[in-house]
Design an enzyme around this catalytic site. Structure first.
Site, PDB file in Angstrom:
ATOM      1  N   GLU A   1      -2.994   6.275   5.496  1.00  0.00           N
ATOM      2  CA  GLU A   1      -2.824   4.853   5.839  1.00  0.00           C
ATOM      3  C   GLU A   1      -3.409   3.969   4.741  1.00  0.00           C
ATOM      4  O   GLU A   1      -2.830   2.947   4.389  1.00  0.00           O
ATOM      5  CB  GLU A   1      -3.471   4.533   7.191  1.00  0.00           C
ATOM      6  CG  GLU A   1      -3.003   5.408   8.351  1.00  0.00           C
ATOM      7  CD  GLU A   1      -1.500   5.536   8.481  1.00  0.00           C
ATOM      8  OE1 GLU A   1      -0.765   4.602   8.099  1.00  0.00           O
ATOM      9  OE2 GLU A   1      -1.040   6.604   8.950  1.00  0.00           O
TER      10      GLU A   1
ATOM     11  N   ALA B   1      -1.056   6.857  13.255  1.00  0.00           N
ATOM     12  CA  ALA B   1      -1.765   5.659  12.823  1.00  0.00           C
ATOM     13  C   ALA B   1      -0.782   4.741  12.111  1.00  0.00           C
ATOM     14  O   ALA B   1       0.342   5.147  11.820  1.00  0.00           O
ATOM     15  CB  ALA B   1      -2.903   6.015  11.877  1.00  0.00           C
TER      16      ALA B   1
ATOM     17  N   HIS C   1      -1.086   3.732   1.785  1.00  0.00           N
ATOM     18  CA  HIS C   1       0.065   2.858   2.028  1.00  0.00           C
ATOM     19  C   HIS C   1      -0.176   1.438   1.517  1.00  0.00           C
ATOM     20  O   HIS C   1       0.782   0.692   1.316  1.00  0.00           O
ATOM     21  CB  HIS C   1       0.353   2.767   3.532  1.00  0.00           C
ATOM     22  CG  HIS C   1       1.350   3.761   4.048  1.00  0.00           C
ATOM     23  ND1 HIS C   1       2.527   4.062   3.399  1.00  0.00           N
ATOM     24  CD2 HIS C   1       1.369   4.495   5.193  1.00  0.00           C
ATOM     25  CE1 HIS C   1       3.202   4.948   4.112  1.00  0.00           C
ATOM     26  NE2 HIS C   1       2.529   5.229   5.209  1.00  0.00           N
TER      27      HIS C   1
HETATM   28  N1  TRP Z   1       3.947   4.122   9.141  1.00  0.00           N
HETATM   29  C1  TRP Z   1       3.240   4.982  10.056  1.00  0.00           C
HETATM   30  C2  TRP Z   1       2.707   6.088   9.195  1.00  0.00           C
HETATM   31  O1  TRP Z   1       3.335   7.022   8.870  1.00  0.00           O
HETATM   32  C3  TRP Z   1       4.142   5.546  11.105  1.00  0.00           C
HETATM   33  C4  TRP Z   1       4.079   4.920  12.443  1.00  0.00           C
HETATM   34  C5  TRP Z   1       2.983   4.582  13.129  1.00  0.00           C
HETATM   35  C6  TRP Z   1       5.159   4.643  13.305  1.00  0.00           C
HETATM   36  N2  TRP Z   1       3.326   4.119  14.355  1.00  0.00           N
HETATM   37  C7  TRP Z   1       4.639   4.135  14.483  1.00  0.00           C
HETATM   38  C8  TRP Z   1       6.517   4.779  13.202  1.00  0.00           C
HETATM   39  C9  TRP Z   1       5.445   3.779  15.571  1.00  0.00           C
HETATM   40  C10 TRP Z   1       7.337   4.414  14.267  1.00  0.00           C
HETATM   41  C11 TRP Z   1       6.792   3.914  15.437  1.00  0.00           C
HETATM   42  O2  TRP Z   1       1.658   6.008   8.680  1.00  0.00           O
HETATM   43 ZN    ZN Z   2       3.016   6.721   6.575  1.00  0.00          ZN
END
Ligand code: TRP
Ligand code: ZN
Length: 879
Positions: free
Chosen positions: A303, A267, A306
């Protein structure tokens, strides 16, 4: 795809951006044959940068339609554009740039940037996907306000979403319409999101601690209408928890979640518009297992969290990825622990860490949680950055205590709100808030490799002194040798023979020391004395897994059995059982089929099965034998078929010896009432399904009847899949095939369940041999374009069905190398992740390692290898 050798990017080369973006105005015209993106950037020279050089914007295979600087069209000689970079040598100190690009979302199989999934438009911009949409300074330390207008056919795409709040909408000519969104919070481009589709809307609300009403929305395909409730509730629990535990309130007036079927990862935390892989958000009693519900709760929370640890305070550059990921994984695991059983959650986290992260840390791709270099950043969304990163934050939490840690996180958020910062800024906030010196602790961010903590003990009966000699050593990793000792919080306790906790007196004067202590290891060797003892104690080491290290201590089987039933630390009880089982399995490696299995292990398991006092969720965890992957991780020169055979021998022996107890356990844990998701109910389901699985492992006829009956009457997916899995792993081939066919028939229109159906087969040594895997790839429900399908067949086969994958004839390796090459052209991110089981070729006995290496070389020799796969393959062959 690139043919020339990819470049390495170094942290030490970091420079502040030469130009900043204050405002981004986007207009997306979405069509079936492509999309036109108009981007108006309000930019200025960065006062902190060295005097103005050329303006350079990132792109990725872009088609530029037009370019205007301060209202004038730029002639072709005023800029350079090669699809991947746009350079304008001469720009004023402040300017407006209008960039128009044409992209083809319908042909985007990489699932980065703007793409189509089951008829809807969606985006994935982390880490560097925004540059697939338009030219932009695509780096996280460039933060801008975004205003986004989305235009599309109203009939096909009634729902048009982007970050922030909707500010305008209306109809256009030709049956088209638009919606404009405005996000008041400056953000890096990786948090940009857009969704357009014919989606069903689920509404709810949340009142924040300060009394603001937030609109909560989920958008899903209409067929998923009844699969949203659990995620929505999990979202509300997360929002409340973050207020209560971290003092973090939500900031926008609306929070949206969208489910898409084709997604590279789990996600994505886009500001105000989280996008989820369907399998990580959609659930109902009939279609999702307990494990899936728990994963959904954790990912929704992750999520959501974040929004503060990632969005309000973001990363300066991608070397700092663990700043947001390590901290957020720590936060979501605290949350899950609070929602269920903390001990069970700890066991699950540590199992993943020790099985997979330790392996990564000991392999050719080993890197510190703050790496010093990379070729392709997507390859660095690793277990090390996420899970070891979370362990490092957990150690800070344990060293500072919850109160100081909260003070530190408050200071961090207050000091850096709206900024793009580094892991060092995080540690400094913790340091400043607590007054502790964390200089040595910072080595956890710089040094790769799992520290080995070796413990020796002796008991001085005459003086009543028990002495622990504790040494630490950190193994060499690619590019790093001769490491410095790290600051390791090492929690210990001592038990007497009656199983009572003893006071830990660190000097002869101390009388009633605490029964739990965290020893802070900072030197390569420590000698610690415990005074006032009247008998030799049994040590309980690294309680609750207080640091991500390997502990070596010459446990006897007696000590392990003792700790298994007496250690007040639930985690260490489980760990003692695991160590005992590992020891028993390892002693049978290469043994004859009829060699006997340690009778005390059998009795310990019998005791567990009869123990109704102990938390049943913990009992369920303790009954699980160490996985083959963990046993491989613990060995060098691994011979997988031998490991598989030894583990099978123990499993079968236990099942035969404990048949009556297992039948009773299955019976006792049958549910009579309504389906519930409480920890207690989950524990009952896992116990009855473990019992069923063991009994079918020895082809027990009575268990066969029970499994068929359970398949018939199950009112939830945990029981249905439990029975199916048990059958699939049994020798009852006819019943297995019928059950698989019926199951598919029943759920063929549900992608999440079909993925479970694929993975049950792909992970089975009975139903998942290579020819059967080849057949699954031919199945009408299999789809190379869908990452979940690829993972549930190819990924599960290579990562979980070890005996079949490591077939001595090398066919498993050959197969994987072919699939990697095939995927490399369509989705390099997924291809690079699939290589992983081959990367640790040095760990295996020569018969295997030679063939694994050859498979890597075949991938290496493919023409037009992506940067993603190039990096993994070259480092694996070199490191
Ligand atoms: N920031 C996302 C998470 O950890 C990670 C993520 C989602 C991601 N889709 C991605 C990283 C595609 C690299 C490519 O919650
Ligand atoms: Zn993350």
């Amino acid at each position: 795809m690139r043919t020339n050798q990819p470049q390495t990017i170094y942290l030490s080369d970091y420079q502040v951006p030469a130009y900043l973006v204050d405002q981004v105005d986007l207009r997306f015209e979405l069509f079936e044959d492509g999309a036109r993106v108009h981007s108006t950037l309000t930019m200025r020279r960065n006062p902190e940068a060295a005097a103005g050089g050329p303006l350079e914007l990132n792109g990725d295979s872009l088609k530029l339609e037009s370019l205007e600087l301060n209202g004038s069209v730029l002639s072709a000689d005023a800029y350079q554009d090669d699809g991947d970079k746009l350079a304008i040598p001469d720009v004023p100190a402040e300017f407006q740039l209008v960039v128009v690009t044409w992209i083809e979302p319908q042909n985007n199989t990489r699932l980065e940037g703007l793409y189509k999934s089951s008829g809807m438009f969606c985006t994935q911009c982390e880490a560097e996907g925004f540059r697939c949409i338009t030219y932009y300074p695509d780096r996280p330390d460039v933060m801008a306000r975004f205003r986004t207008r989305v235009e599309a056919d109203k009939g096909a795409y009634p729902v048009l979403l982007s970050n922030g709040n909707p500010v305008e909408q209306g109809d256009l000519d030709d049956g088209r319409h638009f919606v404009t969104w405005e996000d008041p919070f400056p953000k890096p481009a990786y948090l940009f999101a857009l969704v357009a589709g014919d989606l069903l809307e689920k509404k709810d609300t949340f009142t924040t601690c300060s009394g603001r009403n937030i609109d909560l929305r989920m958008y899903v395909e209409p067929r998923n209408s009844d699969k949203c409730e659990y995620a929505m509730d999990a979202l509300k629990r997360s929002m409340r928890w973050d207020e209560e535990v971290y003092g973090r309130e939500y900031d926008l007036d609306i929070f949206m979640i969208v489910a898409v079927d084709d997604f590279n990862m789990g996600a994505m935390e886009n500001k105000g518009l989280n996008i989820f892989n369907s399998s990580c958000v959609l659930a109902s009693q009939d279609t999702a297992t307990d494990a899936a519900f728990q994963r959904i709760e954790a990912i929704v929370a992750h999520e959501y969290f974040h929004n503060w640890s990632g969005n309000r305070v973001t990363c300066r550059d991608w070397f700092q990825l663990s700043l947001k990921e390590g901290f957020t994984v720590f936060r979501d695991s605290q949350f899950s622990a609070d929602m269920g059983s903390p001990t069970v959650k700890r066991i699950e986290d540590v199992t993943l860490l020790r099985t997979a992260q330790f392996a990564e840390d000991a392999g050719p791709m080993a890197h510190p949680i703050r790496p010093a270099s990379y070729m392709e950043i997507t390859n660095f969304y690793t277990l090390t950055i996420y899970e070891k990163g979370a362990e490092v934050v957990r150690m800070l939490h344990n060293l500072l205590g919850s109160e100081m840690f909260r003070k530190g996180s408050d200071l961090y958020f207050e000091r850096h709100d709206g900024q793009a910062v580094t892991t060092d800024d995080f540690v400094r906030a913790m340091e400043d808030a607590s007054g502790r010196d964390l200089a040595q602790f910072r080595l956890w961010y710089e040094q790769a490799g799992t520290p080995i903590v070796t413990v020796a003990d002796d008991y001085d009966e005459a003086n009543g002194v028990y002495r622990l000699t504790i040494k630490q050593a950190i193994p060499d990793t690619p590019g790093q040798t001769h490491k410095k000792p790290q600051h390791i919080p090492f929690a210990v306790g001592l038990l007497n023979t009656a199983g009572e906790s003893l006071p830990l007196n660190l000097s002869a004067e101390e009388q009633r020391g605490p029964v739990d202590r965290v020893l802070e290891l900072t030197e390569s060797e420590h000698c610690i004395e415990f005074h006032g003892l009247t008998e030799r104690p049994v040590p309980s080491l690294l309680r609750d897994f207080s640091a991500p290290v390997r502990v070596r201590y010459p446990w006897t089987r007696e000590q392990l059995l003792f700790l298994m039933s007496h250690d007040p630390d639930g985690f260490n009880r489980w760990d003692a059982g695991q160590r005992l089982a590992v020891d028993v399995i390892q002693s049978l490696l290469g043994a004859a089929k009829d060699d006997s299995v340690e009778p005390r292990l059998i009795e310990a398991y019998r005791h567990l099965l009869n123990d109704s006092e102990l938390d049943q969720a913990l009992v369920a965890k303790m009954l699980l034998l160490p996985s083959e992957a963990y046993l491989v991780e613990l060995s060098d020169q691994a011979d997988v078929p031998a490991i598989h055979a030894a583990r099978e021998q123990v499993l079968k022996c236990l099942a035969h010896a404990l048949r009556d107890e297992l039948l009773a356990c299955h019976q006792r844990n049958l549910d009579r009432g309504d389906y519930q998701l409480s920890s207690e109910a989950i524990a009952r389901r896992s116990l009855r399904n473990i019992a069923l699985g063991w009994l079918l492992h020895i082809d027990d006829e009575q268990a066969l009847t029970l499994a068929l009956e359970q398949l018939e009457i199950a009112d939830n997916m945990t029981d249905r899949l439990g029975a199916l899995r048990a059958l699939v792993n049994s020798g009852f081939a006819a019943e297995r095939d019928r059950a698989l066919a019926d199951f598919y028939q029943r759920f063929s229109d549900d992608p999440q369940v079909v993925e479970l159906w694929f993975s049950v087969q792909a992970s089975s040594d009975q139903a998942g041999q290579l020819p059967q895997i080849q057949q699954l790839l031919q199945h009408p429900a299999f789809d190379w374009k869908n990452p979940n399908k690829v993972r549930s067949v190819v990924g599960v086969f290579a990562g979980q069905n070890l005996a079949a994958f490591h077939n001595p004839d090398g066919s498993g390796y050959q197969f994987l190398s072919e699939q990697v090459c095939r995927l490399d052209d369509s989705n390099p991110q997924i291809a690079a992740r699939l290589v992983s089981p081959l990367t640790r070729w040095r760990k295996f006995a020569p018969l295997y390692s030679d063939q694994m290496k050859a498979a890597l070389e075949r991938i290496r020799d493919k023409s037009e290898l992506s940067r993603d796969v190039y990096e993994v393959v070259h480092k694996s062959l070199a490191g």
